[in-house]
Design a protein around this motif. Structure first.
Motif, PDB file in Angstrom:
ATOM      1  N   SER A  63      34.075 -48.412  -1.485  1.00  0.00           N
ATOM      2  CA  SER A  63      34.738 -46.832  -1.496  1.00  0.00           C
ATOM      3  C   SER A  63      35.853 -46.733  -0.395  1.00  0.00           C
ATOM      4  O   SER A  63      36.793 -46.355  -0.696  1.00  0.00           O
ATOM      5  N   ASP A 194      35.606 -43.988  -8.129  1.00  0.00           N
ATOM      6  CA  ASP A 194      34.845 -44.501  -7.010  1.00  0.00           C
ATOM      7  C   ASP A 194      33.042 -44.289  -7.853  1.00  0.00           C
ATOM      8  O   ASP A 194      32.787 -43.187  -7.654  1.00  0.00           O
ATOM      9  N   GLU A 195      32.637 -45.262  -8.276  1.00  0.00           N
ATOM     10  CA  GLU A 195      31.396 -45.084  -9.034  1.00  0.00           C
ATOM     11  C   GLU A 195      31.383 -43.990  -9.801  1.00  0.00           C
ATOM     12  O   GLU A 195      30.401 -43.218  -9.551  1.00  0.00           O
TER      13      GLU A 195
HETATM   14 MG    MG Z   1      31.021 -46.306  -2.264  1.00  0.00          MG
END
Ligand code: MG
Ligand code: ATP
Lengths: 273, 242
Positions: A63, A194-195
């Motif tokens: 991240s 991000d995910e």
């Molecule tokens: Mg992360």
């Protein structure tokens, strides 16, 4: 998890693609949070049209790397160029870097779209306003044009009838697709994810991944942090493995899955497959 | 000394008293508007990245919340002239009440802004918004919901607190009540009369506040199946007892 991947995999064509010139260039980036050394001498080049998937254990700095690209975090060393600009800094002839003003950085970020794990839609605005607020209020686009574009994007993410809904009325998967449409409304050259599916119930994961696969087919440059290896197989040009702030593996999907070089990757694959 | 309805009713609607009521109303409003404006400035100073601005805001809040308004008011009225700043009664009252309010409202604004989910900041930054645009389009609209209820309470307090301005001889409701009481030797009637007027003002404000809160407390968007609306702890407590 494997069942979901099975849903995604079949459509995957072998995809040697035309890649353009480098659009994101990360050189020797260092990032610390206090004494926590989160990114260690990270370098990465992503070319126009390329889809890069980043995997790695929790806390490995995925991240943070993504946030540094958009200059949501400052960096202590190295440089990040995106869309032809040095992100977040001005460099003098001696090579010394000074952070750019809020306004300059804001302008730079408009070249990139970012999608977060927790969607982060604006709860006080309906879907249409969520998507048009930046084009209209920030970029000064004509409201009617922006709205037409927003409806087009909603069509693309499969939510043509949700324009008037509020985020609280949507499921997680629908919210994330709106978030993707909102990011695309800025006509970004690069998309950062991000995910995007980690906060979703299993049955909603594929609806979001399908949108992302679609996007990759249309030639969007994408950097995607995810553990959905089905997506990596279907859409990625390269899969990266991060461990303790270092990129320990960087390979095309076939190689990543069949012949991983790093111990970290082998461990990761043994757990996930 | 026996209670006299006659005096009470005469006081209640006397021009002298009504004038005091009116003064209390406008003084409250002016002090509130100025105080809240300054409070917003102090709040953003306190949230600023600049160390010196944060320290100034901290010092301001520390001093103004740590000393009695009565003392502040007397200092502003009597001590400032000695250093060359001469303010009249009305100006002193407005300045003292506003500066005092600002210290409290700054903390209210700050907690309202901090209550907005961190992800909202990330998302608006990623969309290319500048600080001002983020505040205007994303943060403030969401913080307002949190700020409105304590803001209402502050105004309720302000209506009552203006009575302190009587010590510097501001002719508001309390001072006029004191004077009426002394003039006619009808202390109880006069003060009951003042109590009634204060109660009426705070009650009317209470009704307005309720409307405001109802307006701002609505869930974002039309109400659907949302079970996420927090249940009132007091109400649910009562329900449990039943
Ligand atoms: Mg992360
Ligand atoms: N704002 C912050 N302040 C301090 N430390 C932070 C901050 N953000 C991240 N970190 C730390 O940096 C390290 C890397 O975090 P990061 O969020 O980049 O990991 P990640 O690979 O994305 O993990 P996850 O899979 O859990 O999302 C962690 O040790 C984390 O605690």
């Amino acid at each position: 998890m494997t069942r979901m991947e099975a849903d995604v995999v079949p459509a995957a064509p072998a995809k040697p693609r035309e890649l353009g010139p480098p659009i994101v260039e990360i050189c020797n980036v260092e990032k610390r949070f206090g004494s926590n050394h989160v990114l260690r001498d990270v370098s990465l080049t992503v070319r126009r049209g390329e889809v890069v998937v980043i995997a790695g254990r929790s806390g490995s700095g995925k991240s943070t790397l993504l946030r540094c690209i958009d200059h949501l975090e400052t960096i202590e060393g190295g440089t990040i160029h995106a869309c032809g600009e040095l992100m977040g800094y001005r460099q003098d002839s001696m090579g010394k870097k000074t952070e750019l003003s809020d306004r300059r950085v804001a302008r730079q970020r408009r070249n990139m779209g970012m999608v977060f794990q927790s969607f982060n839609l604006f709860p006080h605005l309906n879907v249409l306003r969520n998507i048009t607020i930046s084009p209209v209020k920030i970029m000064g686009e004509d409201p009617a044009r922006a709205e037409a574009h927003a409806r087009e994007l909603l069509e693309r993410v499969g939510l043509p009838d949700k324009a008037e809904a509020y985020p609280s009325q949507l499921s997680g998967g629908q919210q994330q697709r709106v978030a993707i449409a909102r990011a695309l409304a800025m006509r970004p050259q690069v998309m950062l994810f991000d995910e995007p599916t980690s906060a979703l119930d299993p049955e909603m994961i594929s609806e979001v991944l399908d949108v992302m696969i679609d996007l990759s087919r249309q030639g969007m440059t994408m950097i995607v942090v995810t553990h959905e290896m089905g997506f990596a197989r279907a859409a990625a040009d390269r899969v990266l493995m991060m461990a303790d702030g270092v990129i320990v593996e960087d390979a095309p999907p076939e190689e990543f899955f069949t012949n991983p070089q790093s111990e970290h990757t082998r461990l990761f694959l043994s757990k996930i497959l | 000394m026996s209670w006299s309805w006659d005096h009470f009713m005469r006081f209640l609607f006397s021009d002298y008293m009504l004038h005091g009521v009116w003064t209390t109303i406008w003084l409250s409003i002016v002090a509130m508007v100025l105080g809240c404006s300054l409070g917003v400035v102090v709040a953003f100073m306190k949230m600023s990245k600049t160390w010196i601005l944060r320290q100034i805001a901290n010092a301001y809040i520390w001093v103004w919340r740590g000393t009695p308004l009565l003392v502040q008011m007397v200092i502003i009225y009597t001590v400032l002239p000695k250093v060359g700043i001469r303010l009249g009664v009305v100006e002193s009252a407005i300045v003292a009440l506003s500066l005092h309010e600002a210290a409290y409202f700054a903390e209210i604004v700050r907690s309202g802004v901090l209550s907005v989910n961190r992800g909202q900041k990330d998302a608006s930054r990623a969309l290319g918004m500048t600080w001002a645009q983020r505040m205007r389009y994303v943060i403030i609209p969401q913080a307002t919901r949190v700020i409105i209820p304590p803001l209402g309470n502050q105004f309720n307090l302000m209506i009552k607190t203006t009575s302190l301005a009587s010590v510097i001889s501001m002719e508001e409701l309390f001072r006029r009540t004191q004077q009426l009481a002394q003039l006619e030797f009808k202390v109880l009637e006069a003060y009951m009369c003042a109590a009634c007027w204060y109660l009426l003002m705070t009650t009317v404000w209470g009704l307005i506040q309720k409307q405001l809160e109802a307006h701002y407390d609505k869930p974002f968007g039309p109400v659907s199946d949302s079970s996420e609306k927090k249940s009132d702890p007091v109400l649910s407590g009562q329900a449990a007892q039943v």
